[in-house]
Structures are given as structure tokens and as C-alpha cells.
Write a protein that holds these residues in place. Sequence first.
Motif, mmCIF file in Angstrom:
data_model
loop_
_atom_site.group_PDB
_atom_site.id
_atom_site.type_symbol
_atom_site.label_atom_id
_atom_site.label_comp_id
_atom_site.label_asym_id
_atom_site.label_seq_id
_atom_site.Cartn_x
_atom_site.Cartn_y
_atom_site.Cartn_z
ATOM 1 N N PRO A 138 0.690 -0.917 0.198
ATOM 2 C CA PRO A 138 0.246 -0.238 0.321
ATOM 3 C C PRO A 138 1.145 1.039 0.234
ATOM 4 C CG PRO A 138 -0.287 -1.238 2.239
ATOM 5 C CD PRO A 138 0.557 -1.983 1.386
ATOM 6 N N GLU A 139 1.684 1.367 0.545
ATOM 7 C CA GLU A 139 2.486 2.619 0.711
ATOM 8 C C GLU A 139 3.292 2.571 -0.327
ATOM 9 O OE1 GLU A 139 6.473 4.097 3.152
ATOM 10 O OE2 GLU A 139 5.742 1.968 3.502
ATOM 11 N N VAL A 140 4.275 1.806 -1.038
ATOM 12 C CA VAL A 140 4.533 1.575 -2.752
ATOM 13 C C VAL A 140 3.308 2.412 -3.254
ATOM 14 C CG1 VAL A 140 5.211 0.718 -4.987
ATOM 15 C CG2 VAL A 140 6.525 -0.091 -2.712
ATOM 16 N N ALA A 141 1.794 1.589 -3.837
ATOM 17 C CA ALA A 141 0.880 1.768 -3.940
ATOM 18 C C ALA A 141 0.640 3.645 -4.222
ATOM 19 C CB ALA A 141 0.091 1.310 -4.172
ATOM 20 N N ALA A 142 0.260 3.918 -3.211
ATOM 21 C CA ALA A 142 0.040 5.353 -2.511
ATOM 22 C C ALA A 142 1.676 5.839 -3.343
ATOM 23 C CB ALA A 142 0.054 5.791 -1.336
#
Length: 413
Positions: free
Chosen positions: A7-11
Motif C-alpha cells: 500500500p505504501e508503494v502503491a500510494a
Amino acid sequence: MPETAGPEVAAAVADAHRREWAFVLAATVRVAGSIDAAEEAVQDAYAAALATWGDGGIPRNPGAWLTVTARRRALDMHRRAATAERALPRLVGREESPAEEPGGIPDDRLRLIFTCCHPALAPEAQVALTLRLLCGLSTAEVARAFLVPETTMAARITRAKKKIAAANIPYRVPPPDELPERLDGVLSVVYLVYTTGHTAPSGADLMRRDLADRGLELARMLRVLLPLDRDVAGLLALILLTEARRGARLDDQDNVVLLEDQDRSRWDRQAIGEGVALLRGALAARPPGRFALMAAIAAVHDGSGSWQDTDWQEILGLYDLLLGRWPSPVVRLNRAIALGFAAGFAEGLAELDLLGAEPQLARYPYLASARGDFLVRLGRPGEARVAFEEALILTDNEVERRFLQGRIKELGG
């Protein structure tokens, strides 16, 4: 989006797409050979970010990482071509240094937006390319924005790209003698993007926030790229002064609230302050541009403590100046409304009636709606109901339709 992307990378990738897409694409076009090749390279770079940032960490400067990756991918495409000569773009004759640009403007985004808005392209193609290339919207998203099938929009965008290549449209900022005329076209496209979002032509919502936000982003981008241009300042001022009232346009049930009845405490005072500051500089031009004059009208409204305090004489005078600068039927319509509040509803109605013969306003619902409002104020409910019914026939936005149906019901319709 790959399952391996946390989720952090996707964000982070999503944020980089929103913030950096235009910069990355514009920088890549210069080495890619074509807009299509640049888009492919940039899309590959974003895919690589999703695949690798989880292991290597999110870079401190995502835009720079993406640009380097995309340009490397574009150069790799060249190396795989039969010869470098055949791969060289028509769009970019050679890799220019920033100093070679007229006026010393180095930012590739400026080159890209002037290419998207080249007068050789049809207006609808200019808007589509601007949304696709500068804002990073998918073809499906651009199609939804203008209510056409995705296949239709894909064909429109493809034709525009082919025309850029076939007509050898240069990837550059226009020379100084062409810049004023060409810039006005760019500003018109950005303003159209914004206004299409501010009041959607059709659909279930009054506003298309995505398009309005894109228009504001583009205006801010132009302000960064051309900080001394007063027409750019005027456009950004106009959008900010209009956006400032966004929070008061609908009530809690998503019903339209007219400017006359809006809760002015809900207006964004920070946006108003920024807009007024920009407007001061924009009005220093002689004669002031059309966007500066429209912003000045918005500023009079935003600076009024109440509807009753509105200085309609000043607004009328500004519309007179605007008509001299931009004599369009819509400006004449808005001037007629201002005349009604400045000099009397009967005078305003008479001006509106004269505009009924304008072909460009034949299917414009706001003419009929304005007539209905003045007829109500003049105590002529039967005629007002007919005018609102005409406006209803011409209106496709469901929120505006609901508002007009309410007006008709109030009049016994």
C-alpha cells in the motif's frame, strides 16, 4: 497494479502519477521519437516503480527516478530500431538545450502543452490531448469526461497524434512573435477543462471535481512556467475566485444554491486572497485581458458582504470592457443579467429578449433560465413558468434539472 506492490508503494506511485506525469512525459518526448513511444516508455517506468520500489525503497525524488527510467526506456527503443536515423522523430528534430528555447524557457511541459493546443488541431482534439498527456487521464477517463464512447475518444486522440507527426508540428514553445496568439489558445483550453468540471454538461452531479481540479492544476502549472505573463495570472485568478465559492454551491441535499442565497461564510477566503493578489498584477496590463476582466467580475462578487451589497454598476462596467475585448454572445447574456440588477429587471429582460435571435444561444439553457428569473421578479409567473420549462428541456445536468423543476413547481407548474 501488481500484487507485489504494498500500500505504501502503491500510494507513492499514485501520488507520483498525479504530480509528476506531465513532467516525466514531456521530458521523455524529446528523446522518444513520438508521443506514442514516449507514453509507452513512461507507462513502463511507472510499472517499474510498482515492481521495484518495494525492494529498493521509495526514492527521495520520485519524479527524477521516473524521468531517468522513462528516458532510458525510450533510448532503448531507439537502439532496437533498424537505424537511429529512421527512429529520429519528426516531432523533435534534435535534442535542443533549454537555452535554445525562445525566451529561455526550459521546462518541457510548456513545449508539450503548446503541442497539444496547436491551432492545426481541432478544439476537441486539443482538449482531449491536454487531458491525456498533461493530466495523465486514461483514454477511458477522457471519454467519460466528454460523454463519448471510449472507441470514439481513442480514435480522436490517435488522429490528433498522427496529425502532429504528419504536419511536422514542432515540439517547442512558439517564437516571441507567435506567443501571444498561441498562448491565448492554450489558456482557452485550460479554461474549458475547468468550466466543464465546474458545471458538468450532463450527469447526476452538478460538478465534475476531477476536471475542475485538473483545470486548476494546469493553470497553476502555467503560472509556474510563465510567472510574468499577465494573461496566465488572470486565468489563475479567475479560477481561484470561482473555486472559492465551491463549498456553498450545494445544500446538504445536493440541491443548487444560487449565488444570491449562498452562505458566504463557507467561501474560501484563502483562495479569494490569492486570486485578488494575482488579479492586481493581471489588471496592470493595458488593455487588460479577457481572463483578468472576468476575474475582476468574480472579485466584485467575492468581495461583497451580501447579495444586497453587490456593486452591480461596477460589474456592468466590467462587462462593457469585456465585450470590447471578447464580444461573445455569452458575455452579452451575462451583461444583460448585470444590467437587470443595475438598472431594473425590465431593462435586463429586454436585453435578454434581444439575445433570443442569437444562433449560438439557441440551445443555451441559461438564457431561458435568466428570463424566467427576471419574469418572476417582475411579477409575471405564467411567462416565467414557460421560460423555466424551456430551460428544463435544454438542460441535461440532473442537479440543474431538479432546480428548474422546483422553480416550476413554485409557480404552480
